[in-house]
Design a protein around this motif. Structure first.
Motif, PDB file in Angstrom:
ATOM      1  N   PRO A   1       6.322  38.361  16.749  1.00 40.19           N
ATOM      2  CA  PRO A   1       7.043  38.693  17.977  1.00 40.19           C
ATOM      3  C   PRO A   1       8.228  37.743  18.196  1.00 40.19           C
ATOM      4  CG  PRO A   1       4.695  38.793  18.371  1.00 40.19           C
ATOM      5  CD  PRO A   1       4.859  38.250  16.989  1.00 40.19           C
ATOM      6  N   GLY A   2       9.392  38.338  18.409  1.00 42.53           N
ATOM      7  CA  GLY A   2      10.603  37.549  18.553  1.00 42.53           C
ATOM      8  C   GLY A   2      11.504  37.592  17.342  1.00 42.53           C
ATOM      9  N   ASP A   3      10.985  38.054  16.198  1.00 44.58           N
ATOM     10  CA  ASP A   3      11.823  38.182  15.004  1.00 44.58           C
ATOM     11  C   ASP A   3      12.667  39.457  15.110  1.00 44.58           C
ATOM     12  OD1 ASP A   3      11.447  35.963  13.312  1.00 44.58           O
ATOM     13  OD2 ASP A   3       9.456  36.698  12.727  1.00 44.58           O
ATOM     14  N   THR A   4      13.980  39.295  15.065  1.00 47.56           N
ATOM     15  CA  THR A   4      14.892  40.444  15.185  1.00 47.56           C
ATOM     16  C   THR A   4      15.792  40.601  13.971  1.00 47.56           C
ATOM     17  OG1 THR A   4      16.480  39.037  16.385  1.00 47.56           O
ATOM     18  CG2 THR A   4      14.925  40.336  17.710  1.00 47.56           C
ATOM     19  N   ASP A   5      15.624  39.750  12.958  1.00 53.11           N
ATOM     20  CA  ASP A   5      16.395  39.858  11.722  1.00 53.11           C
ATOM     21  C   ASP A   5      15.481  39.518  10.548  1.00 53.11           C
ATOM     22  OD1 ASP A   5      18.140  39.856   9.616  1.00 53.11           O
ATOM     23  OD2 ASP A   5      19.496  38.328  10.422  1.00 53.11           O
ATOM     24  N   PRO A   6      14.921  40.525   9.874  1.00 52.81           N
ATOM     25  CA  PRO A   6      13.991  40.262   8.768  1.00 52.81           C
ATOM     26  C   PRO A   6      14.596  39.453   7.623  1.00 52.81           C
ATOM     27  CG  PRO A   6      13.823  42.535   9.485  1.00 52.81           C
ATOM     28  CD  PRO A   6      15.024  41.967  10.168  1.00 52.81           C
ATOM     29  N   SER A   7      15.906  39.452   7.503  1.00 54.92           N
ATOM     30  CA  SER A   7      16.522  38.659   6.432  1.00 54.92           C
ATOM     31  C   SER A   7      16.517  37.168   6.771  1.00 54.92           C
ATOM     32  CB  SER A   7      17.955  39.127   6.182  1.00 54.92           C
ATOM     33  OG  SER A   7      18.790  38.817   7.292  1.00 54.92           O
ATOM     34  N   ASN A   8      16.251  36.839   8.021  1.00 54.62           N
ATOM     35  CA  ASN A   8      16.232  35.430   8.439  1.00 54.62           C
ATOM     36  C   ASN A   8      15.181  35.246   9.539  1.00 54.62           C
ATOM     37  OD1 ASN A   8      16.957  32.722   8.687  1.00 54.62           O
ATOM     38  ND2 ASN A   8      18.560  33.178  10.200  1.00 54.62           N
ATOM     39  N   PRO A   9      13.896  35.436   9.219  1.00 53.71           N
ATOM     40  CA  PRO A   9      12.858  35.318  10.246  1.00 53.71           C
ATOM     41  C   PRO A   9      12.694  33.868  10.700  1.00 53.71           C
ATOM     42  CG  PRO A   9      11.859  35.566   8.087  1.00 53.71           C
ATOM     43  CD  PRO A   9      13.332  35.750   7.884  1.00 53.71           C
ATOM     44  N   SER A  10      12.475  33.673  11.976  1.00 53.40           N
ATOM     45  CA  SER A  10      12.359  32.307  12.493  1.00 53.40           C
ATOM     46  C   SER A  10      11.332  32.149  13.609  1.00 53.40           C
ATOM     47  CB  SER A  10      13.713  31.840  13.028  1.00 53.40           C
ATOM     48  OG  SER A  10      14.137  32.657  14.118  1.00 53.40           O
ATOM     49  N   ALA A  11      10.770  33.255  14.112  1.00 47.90           N
ATOM     50  CA  ALA A  11       9.926  33.169  15.307  1.00 47.90           C
ATOM     51  C   ALA A  11       8.715  32.263  15.107  1.00 47.90           C
ATOM     52  CB  ALA A  11       9.465  34.575  15.715  1.00 47.90           C
ATOM     53  N   TYR A  12       8.066  32.363  13.959  1.00 45.73           N
ATOM     54  CA  TYR A  12       6.862  31.557  13.720  1.00 45.73           C
ATOM     55  C   TYR A  12       7.204  30.075  13.709  1.00 45.73           C
ATOM     56  CZ  TYR A  12       2.370  30.214  11.641  1.00 45.73           C
ATOM     57  OH  TYR A  12       1.139  29.651  11.402  1.00 45.73           O
ATOM     58  N   GLN A  13       8.260  29.711  12.980  1.00 43.73           N
ATOM     59  CA  GLN A  13       8.641  28.308  12.921  1.00 43.73           C
ATOM     60  C   GLN A  13       9.157  27.826  14.274  1.00 43.73           C
ATOM     61  OE1 GLN A  13      10.460  26.677   9.313  1.00 43.73           O
ATOM     62  NE2 GLN A  13      10.617  28.772   8.525  1.00 43.73           N
ATOM     63  N   ASP A  14       9.910  28.678  14.972  1.00 40.19           N
ATOM     64  CA  ASP A  14      10.409  28.281  16.296  1.00 40.19           C
ATOM     65  C   ASP A  14       9.261  28.052  17.262  1.00 40.19           C
ATOM     66  OD1 ASP A  14      12.977  28.486  15.365  1.00 40.19           O
ATOM     67  OD2 ASP A  14      13.350  30.480  16.224  1.00 40.19           O
ATOM     68  N   ASN A  15       8.207  28.848  17.113  1.00 44.92           N
ATOM     69  CA  ASN A  15       7.036  28.679  17.980  1.00 44.92           C
ATOM     70  C   ASN A  15       6.406  27.312  17.767  1.00 44.92           C
ATOM     71  OD1 ASN A  15       4.987  29.591  19.803  1.00 44.92           O
ATOM     72  ND2 ASN A  15       3.642  29.905  18.041  1.00 44.92           N
ATOM     73  N   CYS A  16       6.262  26.904  16.523  1.00 41.94           N
ATOM     74  CA  CYS A  16       5.712  25.581  16.233  1.00 41.94           C
ATOM     75  C   CYS A  16       6.648  24.476  16.722  1.00 41.94           C
ATOM     76  CB  CYS A  16       5.448  25.443  14.733  1.00 41.94           C
ATOM     77  SG  CYS A  16       4.845  23.817  14.211  1.00 41.94           S
ATOM     78  N   LYS A  17       7.944  24.632  16.454  1.00 40.83           N
ATOM     79  CA  LYS A  17       8.901  23.599  16.828  1.00 40.83           C
ATOM     80  C   LYS A  17       9.002  23.422  18.340  1.00 40.83           C
ATOM     81  CE  LYS A  17      11.631  24.205  12.617  1.00 40.83           C
ATOM     82  NZ  LYS A  17      12.899  24.736  12.031  1.00 40.83           N
ATOM     83  N   ALA A  18       8.646  24.474  19.098  1.00 42.23           N
ATOM     84  CA  ALA A  18       8.658  24.359  20.561  1.00 42.23           C
ATOM     85  C   ALA A  18       7.582  23.399  21.051  1.00 42.23           C
ATOM     86  CB  ALA A  18       8.451  25.732  21.191  1.00 42.23           C
ATOM     87  N   ASN A  19       6.654  23.034  20.163  1.00 43.27           N
ATOM     88  CA  ASN A  19       5.607  22.070  20.516  1.00 43.27           C
ATOM     89  C   ASN A  19       5.633  20.871  19.587  1.00 43.27           C
ATOM     90  OD1 ASN A  19       3.391  21.031  21.918  1.00 43.27           O
ATOM     91  ND2 ASN A  19       1.901  22.175  20.696  1.00 43.27           N
ATOM     92  N   ASP A  20       6.795  20.575  19.040  1.00 43.55           N
ATOM     93  CA  ASP A  20       6.955  19.426  18.145  1.00 43.55           C
ATOM     94  C   ASP A  20       7.010  18.146  18.974  1.00 43.55           C
ATOM     95  OD1 ASP A  20       7.965  17.401  16.366  1.00 43.55           O
ATOM     96  OD2 ASP A  20       8.663  19.008  15.049  1.00 43.55           O
ATOM     97  N   ARG A  21       6.201  17.168  18.602  1.00 36.64           N
ATOM     98  CA  ARG A  21       6.140  15.916  19.360  1.00 36.64           C
ATOM     99  C   ARG A  21       7.496  15.224  19.438  1.00 36.64           C
ATOM    100  NH1 ARG A  21       1.602  11.899  17.311  1.00 36.64           N
ATOM    101  NH2 ARG A  21       0.334  13.713  17.874  1.00 36.64           N
ATOM    102  N   ASP A  22       8.261  15.321  18.376  1.00 33.52           N
ATOM    103  CA  ASP A  22       9.553  14.622  18.338  1.00 33.52           C
ATOM    104  C   ASP A  22      10.592  15.252  19.259  1.00 33.52           C
ATOM    105  OD1 ASP A  22       8.534  12.849  16.491  1.00 33.52           O
ATOM    106  OD2 ASP A  22       9.224  14.024  14.765  1.00 33.52           O
ATOM    107  N   SER A  23      10.400  16.506  19.661  1.00 33.93           N
ATOM    108  CA  SER A  23      11.390  17.180  20.503  1.00 33.93           C
ATOM    109  C   SER A  23      10.960  17.273  21.962  1.00 33.93           C
ATOM    110  CB  SER A  23      11.670  18.587  19.967  1.00 33.93           C
ATOM    111  OG  SER A  23      10.481  19.385  20.021  1.00 33.93           O
ATOM    112  N   LEU A  24       9.797  16.721  22.289  1.00 31.14           N
ATOM    113  CA  LEU A  24       9.284  16.775  23.655  1.00 31.14           C
ATOM    114  C   LEU A  24       9.248  15.371  24.257  1.00 31.14           C
ATOM    115  CD1 LEU A  24       6.262  19.198  23.111  1.00 31.14           C
ATOM    116  CD2 LEU A  24       8.353  19.715  24.370  1.00 31.14           C
ATOM    117  N   PRO A  25       9.246  15.269  25.573  1.00 30.45           N
ATOM    118  CA  PRO A  25       9.068  13.959  26.206  1.00 30.45           C
ATOM    119  C   PRO A  25       7.727  13.353  25.832  1.00 30.45           C
ATOM    120  CG  PRO A  25       9.855  15.577  27.796  1.00 30.45           C
ATOM    121  CD  PRO A  25       9.478  16.342  26.557  1.00 30.45           C
TER     122      PRO A  25
END
Length: 858
Positions: free
Chosen positions: A279-303
């Motif tokens: 869910p959230g992938d709108t370009d099969p040639s460049n899928p990113s939703a799964y990785q973006d989901n993980c990165k949204a909870n990356d310790r280095d990018s959060l307070p």
């Protein structure tokens, strides 16, 4: 033996803390104002009789209740700071490891590898083993397999807790503490003798603390909220007969830690390996939703101390526990005694409780225990202890019986996903998809459906019965030599029933295709086409349609139930032999060494097999594991008993180690499953040092080094199995053991200041844990070859400090304390799944805590 790091590692260590009272000479039951220059004698019951720890040929650490309080230890988990080779993680699942041997998952089918006993009663489930140290007289940590004397066989070791028994006079204590994160803690106990023959004791405890991990879409996680009560009776029926009873009530209403997530392998099955779109992938040639989901909870990018697991997380830890125990001690005559221990435990773990996911805020993959999970056990142990030939032979023999019932309802869920027509054609042809063939924006028409199985619900119930007979005898050949032989025969019967229901794909396609933009492509496979383009995000649209029709934790209609049943019996005989030699007193007169003992032990451990749910494939048998331990050691007191130096060196061979791993069932569902690693070896050593450099100062050290090696470990590669159904055997024998660090150590320093205003005792403790491999599958180990930091928990050092004051009447004490004073960030749990999920989910340990504690005795 491979213990080459021990000498340099001594500099890192800590040992068992000694309370300030242990430094005083005793006279007439009251403390004198002079400090003792010798260490106190420590008695243990590792061989079912009271013995001086320095004369017991067992690797055991003993800590008194006063010692626990002096060190500020409030729960079982904190013991790992000061006991060598002990690793305890209390994250989303309790994990206890000794010498690298433990159990990683909390599921109902797993027996613990490390046994925990409370007043002789075996606690069979890992999620009930992490006791608070409430009203504890002592705890003993026995390292190595306990295959002879202890009620339930194990391969790792045992933790033995003993409660303070009711006293003959009215009295007790009240203790309260306040700290940061709104910590509020209260403990109290009172002895209430009814008469000279009937004594009672009541202990109460409450511990509350706000969570320290904030999640913007849910409650603050990693909180503490526990209530408990222990009521004991002691009936002195006669000079020969004593009956002790114990009733424990516990209520837990906490929140588990939430994770952080990082991507460790972009070629994992659920990232790019199968060409799956989320869910959230709108370009099969460049899928990113799964990785973006993980990165949204990356310790280095959060307070700091913030996580983002989303509103669908179920981090509750709600459990109600009832335990009852009765122990009858009967002195048959001056040489023989009989002990009967009856134990009952009933625990309800309330759901829904999340146990696993891919680590991101969106509910892409979730493992959840639904409803209430029940754990009920009844145990009975008979022990006959005594001696023959004027004490030349001491023995212990007995029977152990347990009946246990466990049940849980488990949900493994995922959303509808998608696949570009080109990728889908490659998959159907049994080939790994090549995303470079997909044009920008994807090809038409978009395909959406249950390429990853939606929901699998399993109701799992286990009836288990254990029967064992054991005996052990020690022959005191001379004043210097003793020989111990023992053995246990164990028979375990497991009856397992599994009811599995999976998503009704025909019903799912009917729901989604009610929207005219979706057309059923294959009802049996749950596939639909979308009359539009990928830019419309059809995967999210299809999931929204399904969610609107089906509410609750189970997100899709379920098909008919499938029942599976198994009944298996597992049997084993585990022998042991040990010899020890005491240094003759004539050799020690006036010398550096005050007493000394050397020992050699050969022992065996056994853990029962069980039945493993494996998705739609039903139940599989996981074979028992067994361990052979060869150990040598020595225990020395020196400098007029002011220095204690104990060493154990061991080499263990493990057969059929039960491991948690990731697999696929025949429906290509990802399942957390178990298997046996053929053979492995553990070699290592432990050092414990306790030193009184002056009567007022105590220094304690420990160090442990464990070298783990798989000798035989075959697994099945997931990618060819998922793509083409091909079984490819992997050799995983080059991997490290997971969860338990190779090296651990600690240092403790305590100083006692005697003044007219009372006793002042400053103390600090350093604990060290080496880096720890956290991989779950073969793909995680492959990641270590290019990016080892991605799948290891870093090594760390924690600093705790405590300053206590006790008045001259010894009935009032005040302490200020701090834990993790440097505010270190470290992991207490982590799972790396490099081949399947491609993510590394990590759980933070506790930050800096501090507070003040007051205790009044009466």
């Amino acid at each position: 033996m491979a213990v080459n790091h021990i000498s340099r590692g001594i500099l890192l260590g800590l040992a068992v803390a000694v309370t300030p009272s242990a430094l005083f000479a005793e006279e007439g039951g009251s403390k004198k104002k002079n400090l003792s220059s010798a260490l106190e004698e420590v008695l243990v019951t590792a061989r079912k009789r009271s013995e001086n720890i320095q004369e017991t040929p067992v690797a055991v650490t003993a800590i008194s209740g006063d010692d626990l309080r002096a060190q500020g230890i409030l729960s079982t988990a904190e013991l790992s700071k000061s006991v060598p080779s002990l690793q305890i993680n209390d994250s989303t699942a309790p994990q206890i490891f000794i010498r690298g041997i433990g159990q990683r998952a909390p599921m109902a089918r797993f027996d613990p590898s490390v046994s925990v006993y409370l007043d002789g009663i075996f606690i069979p489930r890992p999620d009930g083993q992490l006791l608070d140290t409430i009203d504890i007289e002592s705890v003993q940590v026995l390292r190595g397999p306990q295959g002879t004397l202890f009620g339930k066989n194990n391969t790792g070791g045992a933790l033995v807790f003993t409660l303070i028994k009711p006293g003959e006079e009215f009295g007790g204590y009240v203790e309260g503490a306040l700290g940061n994160y709104n910590e509020q803690r209260m403990r109290a106990a009172v002895d209430m003798p009814v008469n000279d023959e009937l004594l009672t004791r009541l202990a109460l405890a409450s511990h509350r603390r706000d969570g320290f991990l904030k999640d913007p879409s849910s409650s603050t996680n990693q909180s503490v909220d526990r209530l408990s009560a222990i009521f004991q009776t002691r009936w002195l029926a006669s000079d020969a007969i004593t009956l002790d009873t114990m009733t424990f009530l516990g209520k837990t209403r906490e929140r588990f830690p939430s994770y952080h997530c990082s991507v460790i392998n972009e070629d994992a099955l659920f990232i790019n390996g199968l060409g799956i779109l989320w869910p959230g992938d709108t370009d099969p040639s460049n899928p990113s939703a799964y990785q973006d989901n993980c990165k949204a909870n990356d310790r280095d990018s959060l307070p700091d101390l913030v996580t983002n697991q989303g509103p669908s997380q179920r981090q509750i830890k709600h459990q109600d526990t009832l335990m009852f125990g009765a122990t009858l001690d009967w002195e048959l005559n001056e040489n023989h005694s009989l002990k009967t221990i009856l134990g009952y435990r009933d625990a309800i773990k309330k759901g829904p409780q999340q146990t696993a996911d891919e680590g991101g805020p969106a509910a892409f993959l979730r493992g959840t225990v639904l409803d209430d999970a029940d754990q009920e056990s009844l145990t009975l142990e008979l022990q006959l202890n005594g001696e023959f030939f004027d004490g030349a032979v001491e023995y212990a023999a007995g029977l152990f019986w347990q009946d246990e019932f466990k049940s849980e309802r488990y949900l493994l869920s995922s959303p509808l996903v998608g696949a570009d027509a080109i990728s889908l054609a490659q998959l159907l042809a049994g080939n790994v998809p090549d995303s470079s063939l997909i044009p920008p924006g994807g090809s038409a028409p978009p395909v959406v459906g249950a390429l990853v199985p939606l929901d699998t619900v399993q109701d799992f119930a286990i009836d288990g019965e254990t029967l064992a007979i054991f005996t052990q005898a020690t022959w005191h050949i001379s004043e210097q030599f003793e020989l111990t032989l023992g053995g246990r025969y164990t028979e375990e019967d497991r009856q397992s029933e599994l009811i599995t229901r999976t998503s009704d794909l025909a019903a799912v396609t009917d729901i989604v295709s009610a929207d005219l933009r979706f057309i059923t492509l294959d009802q049996g496979l749950g596939l639909l086409t979308y009359l539009g383009t990928w830019a419309d995000d059809p995967i999210t649209l299809a999931n929204d349609i399904l969610k609107a029709s089906v509410t609750g934790e189970i997100g899709s209609p379920l098909g008919a139930p499938v029942r599976d049943y198994m009944d298996s019996t597992f049997k084993e005989f585990t022998p042991m032999a040990s010899g020890s030699w005491m240094v003759p007193d004539a050799w020690l007169d006036g010398g550096f060494i005050s007493s000394g003992m050397a020992y050699a032990t050969w022992s065996n451990g056994f853990k029962s097999g069980f039945h493993e749910p494996s998705g739609v494939d039903g139940l599989l048998v996981v074979e028992p594991e067994s361990l052979e331990n060869r150990e040598i050691g020595f225990k020395i007191d020196a400098l007029d008993h002011s220095l204690r130096f104990n060493v154990a060196l061991y080499s263990m061979t493990f057969e059929n180690m039960q491991l948690i791993t990731v697999g696929l069932d025949s429906a290509n569902s990802l399942v957390v499953t178990s298997q046996n690693a053929g053979k492995s070896m553990i070699e290592g050593g432990e050092i414990e040092v306790l030193w009184l450099p002056s009567p007022a100062m105590l220094v304690s050290l420990t160090y442990s080094n464990n070298n783990y090696k798989f000798l035989e470990f075959d697994d099945v590669a997931l990618t060819p199995l998922a793509v083409s159904g091909e079984t490819v055997i992997l050799d995983r024998s080059d991997e490290e053991f997971a969860v338990s660090p190779r090296q651990s150590a600690s240092l403790g320093v305590q100083y006692t200041i005697v003044s007219d205003a009372g006793l002042f005792v400053p103390r600090f403790d350093l604990s060290y844990k080496g880096e720890t491999y956290m991989g779950f599958d073969d793909g995680s180990w492959e990641v270590t070859k290019t990016n080892p930091g991605a799948v290891y928990a870093d090594d760390y050092v924690l600093l705790d400090a405590r300053l206590s004051w006790t008045n001259n009447n010894d009935d009032l004490s005040i302490a200020v304390y701090g834990k993790n004073l440097t505010d270190e960030r470290y992991d207490i749990g982590a799972v790396a799944t490099g081949e399947s999920l491609g993510t590394f989910a990590r759980v933070l340990g506790e930050p800096r805590f501090y507070g003040v504690e007051v205790r009044k005795t009466f």
